[in-house]
Enzyme design. Structure first.
Site, PDB file in Angstrom:
ATOM      1  N   ASP A   1      -0.762  -4.528  13.252  1.00 38.34           N
ATOM      2  CA  ASP A   1      -1.905  -4.025  12.469  1.00 38.34           C
ATOM      3  C   ASP A   1      -1.757  -4.307  10.978  1.00 38.34           C
ATOM      4  O   ASP A   1      -2.197  -3.522  10.137  1.00 38.34           O
ATOM      5  CB  ASP A   1      -2.111  -2.515  12.675  1.00 38.34           C
ATOM      6  CG  ASP A   1      -2.171  -2.154  14.143  1.00 38.34           C
ATOM      7  OD1 ASP A   1      -2.855  -2.870  14.880  1.00 38.34           O
ATOM      8  OD2 ASP A   1      -1.518  -1.171  14.544  1.00 38.34           O
TER       9      ASP A   1
ATOM     10  N   LYS B   1      -3.526  -9.170  10.139  1.00 39.49           N
ATOM     11  CA  LYS B   1      -3.327 -10.593  10.469  1.00 39.49           C
ATOM     12  C   LYS B   1      -4.645 -11.280  10.777  1.00 39.49           C
ATOM     13  O   LYS B   1      -4.816 -12.451  10.448  1.00 39.49           O
ATOM     14  CB  LYS B   1      -2.399 -10.726  11.683  1.00 39.49           C
ATOM     15  CG  LYS B   1      -0.997 -10.223  11.448  1.00 39.49           C
ATOM     16  CD  LYS B   1      -0.143 -10.385  12.677  1.00 39.49           C
ATOM     17  CE  LYS B   1      -0.583  -9.562  13.858  1.00 39.49           C
ATOM     18  NZ  LYS B   1      -0.467  -8.109  13.691  1.00 39.49           N
TER      19      LYS B   1
ATOM     20  N   GLY C   1      -5.651  -6.477  18.827  1.00 37.10           N
ATOM     21  CA  GLY C   1      -7.048  -6.304  18.439  1.00 37.10           C
ATOM     22  C   GLY C   1      -7.215  -6.743  17.007  1.00 37.10           C
ATOM     23  O   GLY C   1      -6.525  -6.254  16.129  1.00 37.10           O
ATOM     24  N   HIS C   2      -8.061  -7.720  16.801  1.00 29.39           N
ATOM     25  CA  HIS C   2      -8.326  -8.201  15.449  1.00 29.39           C
ATOM     26  C   HIS C   2      -9.766  -7.892  15.085  1.00 29.39           C
ATOM     27  O   HIS C   2     -10.673  -8.156  15.858  1.00 29.39           O
ATOM     28  CB  HIS C   2      -8.134  -9.718  15.355  1.00 29.39           C
ATOM     29  CG  HIS C   2      -6.705 -10.144  15.419  1.00 29.39           C
ATOM     30  ND1 HIS C   2      -6.328 -11.442  15.623  1.00 29.39           N
ATOM     31  CD2 HIS C   2      -5.580  -9.434  15.292  1.00 29.39           C
ATOM     32  CE1 HIS C   2      -5.001 -11.505  15.625  1.00 29.39           C
ATOM     33  NE2 HIS C   2      -4.535 -10.298  15.432  1.00 29.39           N
TER      34      HIS C   2
ATOM     35  N   GLN D   1       0.638  -8.458  17.374  1.00 27.66           N
ATOM     36  CA  GLN D   1       1.616  -7.370  17.143  1.00 27.66           C
ATOM     37  C   GLN D   1       2.461  -7.679  15.895  1.00 27.66           C
ATOM     38  O   GLN D   1       1.944  -8.264  14.957  1.00 27.66           O
ATOM     39  CB  GLN D   1       2.480  -7.126  18.384  1.00 27.66           C
ATOM     40  CG  GLN D   1       1.725  -6.477  19.541  1.00 27.66           C
ATOM     41  CD  GLN D   1       1.020  -7.459  20.433  1.00 27.66           C
ATOM     42  OE1 GLN D   1       1.550  -8.491  20.795  1.00 27.66           O
ATOM     43  NE2 GLN D   1      -0.203  -7.165  20.816  1.00 27.66           N
TER      44      GLN D   1
HETATM   45  P1  IMP Z   1       2.049  -2.534  24.897  1.00 30.76           P
HETATM   46  O1  IMP Z   1       2.072  -3.804  24.110  1.00 30.76           O
HETATM   47  O2  IMP Z   1       0.660  -2.129  25.332  1.00 30.76           O
HETATM   48  O3  IMP Z   1       3.031  -2.561  26.035  1.00 30.76           O
HETATM   49  O4  IMP Z   1       2.543  -1.346  23.935  1.00 30.76           O
HETATM   50  C1  IMP Z   1       3.893  -1.272  23.463  1.00 30.76           C
HETATM   51  C2  IMP Z   1       3.934  -0.778  22.026  1.00 30.76           C
HETATM   52  O5  IMP Z   1       3.356  -1.767  21.182  1.00 30.76           O
HETATM   53  C3  IMP Z   1       3.124   0.496  21.783  1.00 30.76           C
HETATM   54  O6  IMP Z   1       3.783   1.263  20.789  1.00 30.76           O
HETATM   55  C4  IMP Z   1       1.807  -0.014  21.239  1.00 30.76           C
HETATM   56  O7  IMP Z   1       1.159   0.938  20.432  1.00 30.76           O
HETATM   57  C5  IMP Z   1       2.306  -1.204  20.424  1.00 30.76           C
HETATM   58  N1  IMP Z   1       1.279  -2.240  20.255  1.00 30.76           N
HETATM   59  C6  IMP Z   1       0.865  -3.136  21.163  1.00 30.76           C
HETATM   60  N2  IMP Z   1      -0.067  -3.950  20.650  1.00 30.76           N
HETATM   61  C7  IMP Z   1      -0.227  -3.577  19.373  1.00 30.76           C
HETATM   62  C8  IMP Z   1      -1.031  -4.075  18.303  1.00 30.76           C
HETATM   63  O8  IMP Z   1      -1.790  -5.048  18.425  1.00 30.76           O
HETATM   64  N3  IMP Z   1      -0.895  -3.420  17.118  1.00 30.76           N
HETATM   65  C9  IMP Z   1      -0.045  -2.379  16.947  1.00 30.76           C
HETATM   66  N4  IMP Z   1       0.712  -1.886  17.914  1.00 30.76           N
HETATM   67  C10 IMP Z   1       0.630  -2.484  19.113  1.00 30.76           C
END
Ligand code: IMP
Length: 430
Positions: free
Chosen positions: A13, A16, A40-41, A220
């Site tokens: 977040d 990017k 999510g962008h 991420q």
């Molecule tokens: P997962 O990727 O859904 O397995 O989540 C694992 C961890 O990564 C969790 O703490 C999510 O909140 C975090 N996470 C996954 N995708 C994002 C993102 O795009 N931005 C911020 N945190 C993310």
């Protein structure tokens, strides 16, 4: 050769999407290399808001090749929904290319993600099935896009589904999945994307060899990386720069620069330690002012001061050559700002990011305090337009990390971006 990898330097977040969108204008090809619809962008163009989860934000330019690489966990239903959403907003996806080697995220992956979050593994995932999909990939029971197009797919799927159903029914007491139903959902999605499927490694390498400008867009962030992040509170892929090589099928010798996107403060969603977190009205102010709510899940993000220990770590594990600072305008109203420069752990000061979460949990941030600027940055377009205190903040980041700052975002719109050095050459080059 101009191949730039863009990575998040914190917990995701970082903004990017906006930086990718800005750089995409100068690029010929934009490549997603890992993650899936957990990302999510949000990109704002001319007041119109676009939410992207799987498709690179370069799609908003009509002439760019946009690639979903082999390292992405591909939720076909979500992808088709995203394509249809873009088309409804007048955006063509004709230049979208999808790796035939990308692993498909199945409905049972989402189910397992939900169930595991309710059980012993409470990580605060996005419940998009990411962990279970990558687990199956590593366990070698996953399906790549190319596999879906082959004659024996349904019989292979039946074998995997019957094993999944045994766990669902006997361990979780849940109903299993029906192969025909899965196929009934997948088949129209496959037909919809079939024309976009190709060997994207071949395509991207060809473009790099031809001297085209390629931007690899990480999702991420560094601290969510499966190897280098705050394990186990991480995602299941490799958002760090090395992930671009694996997830797109290009060699490290092809990468020319690595850009770290740094939000001017720090945020995190989900669980896990966060040394500079502000669980007070200052953190709440940042959350409201910075609209810090997840694009994918809507969850409020935890907020805190900028952490240079994290940034130095990101410089190291990604080999950052440049930094882009985003959302600096969110700090407009502060009298003074803090930047964490080290961690106090017992009677020691740690300068390097610790590998143990127990240690990280007990770390107290050591701050330097810098003057705020107390004025709106929204209209600044050149570095020299920035107030002196803002420039000092930017220069402090460069000094603490040893990496030059090449871009500064002062608002969500494309034009609210200050460029001090162009990564691809062209406009903005000093
Ligand atoms: P997962 O990727 O859904 O397995 O989540 C694992 C961890 O990564 C969790 O703490 C999510 O909140 C975090 N996470 C996954 N995708 C994002 C993102 O795009 N931005 C911020 N945190 C993310």
């Amino acid at each position: 050769m101009a191949a730039v990898v863009l990575v998040g330097a914190q917990w995701g977040d970082e903004g990017k999407g906006k930086i990718t969108d800005f750089l995409a204008e100068q690029a010929d090809c934009i490549v997603r290399y890992q993650g899936g619809s957990n990302a999510g962008h949000t990109v704002v163009v001319g007041g119109q808001k676009f939410m992207l989860h799987l498709i690179p934000s370069g799609i908003l330019y009509p002439d760019k090749v946009c690639v979903i690489g082999n390292g992405v966990a591909l939720d076909l239903e979500m992808l088709v929904r995203e394509i249809e959403g873009l088309e409804a907003q007048g955006i063509s996806v004709a230049n979208l290319r999808i790796s035939s080697r990308a692993h498909i995220l199945m409905p049972y992956h989402k189910k397992f993600d939900e169930l595991q979050e309710l059980g012993c593994r409470q990580l605060g995932t996005t419940k998009r099935g990411i962990g279970p999909a990558y687990t199956d990939k590593m366990e070698r029971v996953g399906f790549r896009l190319v596999d879906l197009l082959e004659a024996d797919f349904l019989s292979r799927l039946a074998t995997v589904v019957s094993a999944k159903n045994r766990v669902l029914e006997q361990v979780y007491g849940e109903a299993g999945f029906d192969v025909d139903q899965i196929w009934a959902t997948l088949a129209p999605c496959i037909e919809r994307v079939r024309g976009h499927v190709t060997d994207t490694s071949l395509l991207v390498n060809r473009m790099v060899s031809e001297g085209k400008r390629v931007l690899f867009e990480g999702a991420q962030g560094t601290l969510l990386d499966i190897d280098h992040g705050t394990y186990p509170y991480v995602t299941s892929s490799s958002p760090t720069a090395g992930g671009a090589c694996v997830g797109a099928g290009v060699g490290p010798t092809k990468i020319s620069r690595v850009l770290g996107v740094v939000k001017a403060y720090t945020t995190r969603v989900g669980e896990g330690p966060f040394p500079t977190e502000l669980a007070d009205e200052v953190g709440e102010f940042m959350r409201q002012r910075g609209a810090e709510f997840g694009t994918t899940t809507g969850r409020p993000r935890r907020c805190g001061w900028l952490d240079a220990v994290i940034l130095r770590y990101a410089v190291r594990v990604n080999g950052l050559t440049d930094i882009a600072i985003t959302k600096i305008d969110v700090l407009d109203d502060f009298d003074s700002l803090k930047i964490c420069v080290g961690y106090r752990y017992g009677d020691r000061i740690l300068e390097e990011f610790p590998e143990s979460l127990k240690v990280l949990q007990d770390c107290e941030p050591v701050y330097v305090e810098v003057e705020g600027w107390k004025t709106s940055l929204a209209g600044c377009r050149e570095y020299q337009d920035l107030p002196e205190a803002t420039r000092r903040y930017v220069e402090t980041v460069a000094k603490l990390t040893g990496v030059p700052v090449c871009m500064i975002a002062v608002g969500p719109e494309r034009h609210q971006t200050i460029v001090t050095k162009s990564l691809f050459g062209g406009p903005g080059t000093p």
